[in-house]
Design a protein around this motif. Structure first.
Motif, PDB file in Angstrom:
ATOM      1  N   PHE A 147       0.768  -1.160  -0.103  1.00  0.00           N
ATOM      2  CA  PHE A 147       0.027  -0.099   0.014  1.00  0.00           C
ATOM      3  C   PHE A 147       0.939   1.289  -0.112  1.00  0.00           C
ATOM      4  CE2 PHE A 147      -4.647  -0.715   1.118  1.00  0.00           C
ATOM      5  CZ  PHE A 147      -4.603  -1.950   0.652  1.00  0.00           C
ATOM      6  N   LEU A 148       1.770   1.070   0.817  1.00  0.00           N
ATOM      7  CA  LEU A 148       2.718   2.476   0.992  1.00  0.00           C
ATOM      8  C   LEU A 148       3.713   2.657  -0.321  1.00  0.00           C
ATOM      9  CD1 LEU A 148       3.867   2.103   4.757  1.00  0.00           C
ATOM     10  CD2 LEU A 148       2.178   3.402   3.782  1.00  0.00           C
ATOM     11  N   GLN A 149       4.015   1.583  -0.839  1.00  0.00           N
ATOM     12  CA  GLN A 149       4.670   1.522  -2.075  1.00  0.00           C
ATOM     13  C   GLN A 149       3.957   1.999  -3.210  1.00  0.00           C
ATOM     14  OE1 GLN A 149       6.588  -2.192  -2.795  1.00  0.00           O
ATOM     15  NE2 GLN A 149       7.960  -1.885  -0.906  1.00  0.00           N
ATOM     16  N   VAL A 150       2.556   1.647  -3.301  1.00  0.00           N
ATOM     17  CA  VAL A 150       1.895   2.116  -4.385  1.00  0.00           C
ATOM     18  C   VAL A 150       1.666   3.511  -4.163  1.00  0.00           C
ATOM     19  CG1 VAL A 150      -0.500   1.932  -5.354  1.00  0.00           C
ATOM     20  CG2 VAL A 150       0.701  -0.197  -5.108  1.00  0.00           C
ATOM     21  N   ASP A 151       1.349   3.900  -3.029  1.00  0.00           N
ATOM     22  CA  ASP A 151       1.088   5.847  -2.852  1.00  0.00           C
ATOM     23  C   ASP A 151       2.167   6.203  -3.175  1.00  0.00           C
ATOM     24  OD1 ASP A 151      -0.803   7.392  -1.383  1.00  0.00           O
ATOM     25  OD2 ASP A 151       0.988   7.722  -0.248  1.00  0.00           O
ATOM     26  N   ALA A 152       3.346   5.842  -2.821  1.00  0.00           N
ATOM     27  CA  ALA A 152       4.628   6.607  -3.178  1.00  0.00           C
ATOM     28  C   ALA A 152       5.018   6.778  -4.802  1.00  0.00           C
ATOM     29  CB  ALA A 152       5.981   6.101  -2.393  1.00  0.00           C
ATOM     30  N   ALA A 153       4.709   5.488  -5.327  1.00  0.00           N
ATOM     31  CA  ALA A 153       4.814   5.725  -6.866  1.00  0.00           C
ATOM     32  C   ALA A 153       3.755   6.404  -7.472  1.00  0.00           C
ATOM     33  CB  ALA A 153       4.591   4.199  -7.307  1.00  0.00           C
ATOM     34  N   LEU A 154       2.421   6.236  -6.845  1.00  0.00           N
ATOM     35  CA  LEU A 154       1.451   7.246  -7.458  1.00  0.00           C
ATOM     36  C   LEU A 154       1.856   8.968  -7.419  1.00  0.00           C
ATOM     37  CD1 LEU A 154      -1.291   7.895  -8.849  1.00  0.00           C
ATOM     38  CD2 LEU A 154      -2.425   7.713  -6.429  1.00  0.00           C
ATOM     39  N   ALA A 155       2.408   9.176  -6.134  1.00  0.00           N
ATOM     40  CA  ALA A 155       2.992  10.320  -5.902  1.00  0.00           C
ATOM     41  C   ALA A 155       3.797  11.247  -6.976  1.00  0.00           C
ATOM     42  CB  ALA A 155       3.226  10.744  -4.498  1.00  0.00           C
ATOM     43  N   ALA A 156       4.775   9.979  -7.200  1.00  0.00           N
ATOM     44  CA  ALA A 156       5.985  10.521  -8.267  1.00  0.00           C
ATOM     45  C   ALA A 156       5.303  10.522  -9.840  1.00  0.00           C
ATOM     46  CB  ALA A 156       7.016   9.377  -8.116  1.00  0.00           C
ATOM     47  N   GLU A 157       4.448   9.677  -9.879  1.00  0.00           N
ATOM     48  CA  GLU A 157       3.581   9.891 -11.358  1.00  0.00           C
ATOM     49  C   GLU A 157       3.132  11.213 -11.392  1.00  0.00           C
ATOM     50  OE1 GLU A 157       0.677   7.101 -13.851  1.00  0.00           O
ATOM     51  OE2 GLU A 157       2.708   6.514 -13.572  1.00  0.00           O
ATOM     52  N   LYS A 251      -1.891  14.976   2.713  1.00  0.00           N
ATOM     53  CA  LYS A 251      -1.000  14.112   3.496  1.00  0.00           C
ATOM     54  C   LYS A 251      -0.565  15.016   4.805  1.00  0.00           C
ATOM     55  CE  LYS A 251      -1.113  10.781   0.732  1.00  0.00           C
ATOM     56  NZ  LYS A 251      -1.646   9.532   1.291  1.00  0.00           N
ATOM     57  N   LYS A 252      -0.238  16.230   4.656  1.00  0.00           N
ATOM     58  CA  LYS A 252       0.162  16.990   5.755  1.00  0.00           C
ATOM     59  C   LYS A 252      -0.707  17.335   6.807  1.00  0.00           C
ATOM     60  CE  LYS A 252       4.273  19.490   3.459  1.00  0.00           C
ATOM     61  NZ  LYS A 252       4.632  20.821   3.254  1.00  0.00           N
ATOM     62  N   SER A 253      -2.133  16.939   6.533  1.00  0.00           N
ATOM     63  CA  SER A 253      -3.209  17.159   7.377  1.00  0.00           C
ATOM     64  C   SER A 253      -3.661  15.729   8.203  1.00  0.00           C
ATOM     65  CB  SER A 253      -4.326  17.699   6.690  1.00  0.00           C
ATOM     66  OG  SER A 253      -4.311  18.880   6.336  1.00  0.00           O
ATOM     67  N   GLY A 254      -2.624  14.813   7.982  1.00  0.00           N
ATOM     68  CA  GLY A 254      -2.971  13.530   8.484  1.00  0.00           C
ATOM     69  C   GLY A 254      -3.415  12.245   7.768  1.00  0.00           C
ATOM     70  N   VAL A 255      -3.787  12.458   6.517  1.00  0.00           N
ATOM     71  CA  VAL A 255      -4.471  11.498   5.696  1.00  0.00           C
ATOM     72  C   VAL A 255      -3.315  10.651   5.293  1.00  0.00           C
ATOM     73  CG1 VAL A 255      -5.669  11.049   3.499  1.00  0.00           C
ATOM     74  CG2 VAL A 255      -6.453  13.074   4.933  1.00  0.00           C
ATOM     75  N   ILE A 256      -3.352   9.264   5.534  1.00  0.00           N
ATOM     76  CA  ILE A 256      -2.209   8.275   5.333  1.00  0.00           C
ATOM     77  C   ILE A 256      -2.789   7.236   4.439  1.00  0.00           C
ATOM     78  CG2 ILE A 256      -1.298   9.025   7.452  1.00  0.00           C
ATOM     79  CD1 ILE A 256      -2.321   6.575   8.763  1.00  0.00           C
ATOM     80  N   ALA A 257      -1.806   6.542   3.763  1.00  0.00           N
ATOM     81  CA  ALA A 257      -2.088   5.437   3.058  1.00  0.00           C
ATOM     82  C   ALA A 257      -1.784   4.099   3.758  1.00  0.00           C
ATOM     83  CB  ALA A 257      -1.229   5.392   1.860  1.00  0.00           C
ATOM     84  N   GLU A 258      -1.245   4.148   4.943  1.00  0.00           N
ATOM     85  CA  GLU A 258      -1.110   3.025   5.961  1.00  0.00           C
ATOM     86  C   GLU A 258      -2.460   2.166   6.047  1.00  0.00           C
ATOM     87  OE1 GLU A 258       0.995   1.660   9.656  1.00  0.00           O
ATOM     88  OE2 GLU A 258       1.219   3.733   9.275  1.00  0.00           O
ATOM     89  N   PRO A 259      -2.411   1.035   5.527  1.00  0.00           N
ATOM     90  CA  PRO A 259      -3.739   0.229   6.015  1.00  0.00           C
ATOM     91  C   PRO A 259      -3.830  -0.380   7.235  1.00  0.00           C
ATOM     92  CG  PRO A 259      -1.999  -1.169   4.771  1.00  0.00           C
ATOM     93  CD  PRO A 259      -1.630   0.093   4.833  1.00  0.00           C
ATOM     94  N   GLU A 260      -4.955  -0.619   7.820  1.00  0.00           N
ATOM     95  CA  GLU A 260      -5.311  -1.555   8.622  1.00  0.00           C
ATOM     96  C   GLU A 260      -5.289  -2.806   8.447  1.00  0.00           C
ATOM     97  OE1 GLU A 260      -7.118   0.915  12.758  1.00  0.00           O
ATOM     98  OE2 GLU A 260      -8.492   0.621  10.827  1.00  0.00           O
ATOM     99  N   THR A 261      -4.876  -4.012   8.891  1.00  0.00           N
ATOM    100  CA  THR A 261      -4.845  -5.352   8.356  1.00  0.00           C
ATOM    101  C   THR A 261      -5.556  -6.140   9.438  1.00  0.00           C
ATOM    102  OG1 THR A 261      -2.675  -5.982   9.183  1.00  0.00           O
ATOM    103  CG2 THR A 261      -2.960  -4.991   7.124  1.00  0.00           C
TER     104      THR A 261
END
Length: 353
Positions: A147-157, A251-261
């Motif tokens: 999840f975190l990797q996909v979020d970072a990859a989307l940000a880069a794109e 993201k700076k307001s606390g919205v995160i991409a880390e999932p609950e599992t």
């Protein structure tokens, strides 16, 4: 307007081309062990010479024929049926590849602000999960990293497109290993439910500003929680969820991409199905209603279509997307007193009274 994408797949540790479709479904896999057919002659359980039935094993004799996964059944000491992608119900077109593997992948992405984030997750999430499986056996850790990797990859794109910094998507992903180890990861307000003994069991919790822990993180990060005219809480007056993939302006307001599992060991004698749903369904139907309706259906494909259509009839204005994955107790826990009749459901749930 939100855009939903669905992925169904068996995961490989090598690269395969995906199957294309109009509403995004894919399937990949590799060879599995042969098994014993459910409706064929079964194992001689008691030495009587008579064919054993699933009831002899404590498993419901249901209407879906699948082989037993022999190595996992021996390892866990209980018969474990192979969950076939061909039996999974989905309210979208499902593309299939003919190979099989011991890890199944199911994913639902409900995008907002445009289709870019949902499309990106659909295209890249599976590959990131496969890459993580190369170095990690803990499926919860695999999904968290992916999840975190996909979020970072989307940000880069999207970094060169300032206008797309507000696109995002929910992500609810399930991995099923050896037909028994079910791991679900989620961000946003799409849901995963397990029907056990006829009762809805939540495998995810919606990430909304109403949740005390989520609200606390948003405020600690400098974000604001406000309520709109219909009483819905939003982050900075814009987003109705506190976790998502994308939404980089928050993201700076606390919205995160880390999932609950969550990790669940299936009990095929009691577990009927897994269902993944978008908020277009969750807004208009309770968890138990979803399970009750599915339990009345003959097969998962019928169930998926009935749920999606039911949500529309109930007045849902959002996308209604659903995946139904059958397990060993499929068809066992029908509620004879429940029918998915419009007038009865309106009266019983009281949403339009």
């Amino acid at each position: 307007m939100s855009v939903s994408a669905v992925s169904l797949s068996r995961l490989l540790r090598c690269s395969l081309s995906s199957v294309g479709w109009s509403t995004r479904c894919a399937c990949m896999c590799d060879p599995t062990m042969p098994g014993v057919r459910w409706n064929s002659t079964r194992l001689d359980a008691d030495g009587s010479g008579r064919p054993a039935t699933w009831d002899s094993f404590g498993i419901w004799d249901n209407r879906i024929e699948e082989p037993i996964l022999l190595p996992p059944s021996i390892r866990y000491g209980t018969p474990i049926p192979q969950i076939s992608l061909s039996k999974v119900g989905c309210a979208s077109h499902i593309g299939l590849n003919k190979l099989m593997h011991n890890v199944l992948y199911f994913a639902l992405f409900d995008g907002h602000g445009g289709p870019q984030a949902a499309d990106f997750c659909h295209k890249h999430m599976e590959q990131h999960i496969r890459d993580c499986l190369e170095v990690e056996t803990d499926l919860q850790a695999v999904l968290s990293k992916a999840f975190l990797q996909v979020d970072a990859a989307l940000a880069a794109e999207l970094q060169m497109y300032a206008s797309l910094m507000m696109v995002g998507t929910t992500a609810t992903v399930a991995l099923l290993r050896d037909g028994i180890e079910l791991v679900v990861a989620s961000v946003g307000d799409s849901r995963a439910l397990l029907c056990r003994k006829g009762k809805a069991r939540k495998l995810t919790d919606d990430h909304t500003p109403e949740r005390k822990d989520e609200k606390h993180r948003i405020r600690q990060s400098g974000g604001l929680v406000t309520w709109n005219s219909v009483g819905q809480a939003n982050v900075n007056g814009r987003l109705a969820m506190t976790r998502s993939i994308g939404d980089f302006d928050l993201k700076k307001s606390g919205v995160i991409a880390e999932p609950e599992t969550t990790l669940t060991l299936l009990q095929h004698a009691h577990d009927s199905f897994l269902v993944l749903t978008t908020d277009g369904i969750n807004f208009s139907m309770t968890n138990q209603e979803i399970c009750d309706v599915i339990n009345q259906c003959h097969d998962p494909t019928e169930a998926a279509n009935v749920i999606a259509e039911q949500a529309l009839q109930y007045g849902s204005g959002d996308n209604s997307t659903v995946i139904v994955v059958p397990f060993g107790a499929w068809g066992k826990h029908q509620n004879a007193e429940y029918t998915y009749d419009m007038s009865r459901n309106f009266a019983s749930i009281g949403r339009w009274s």
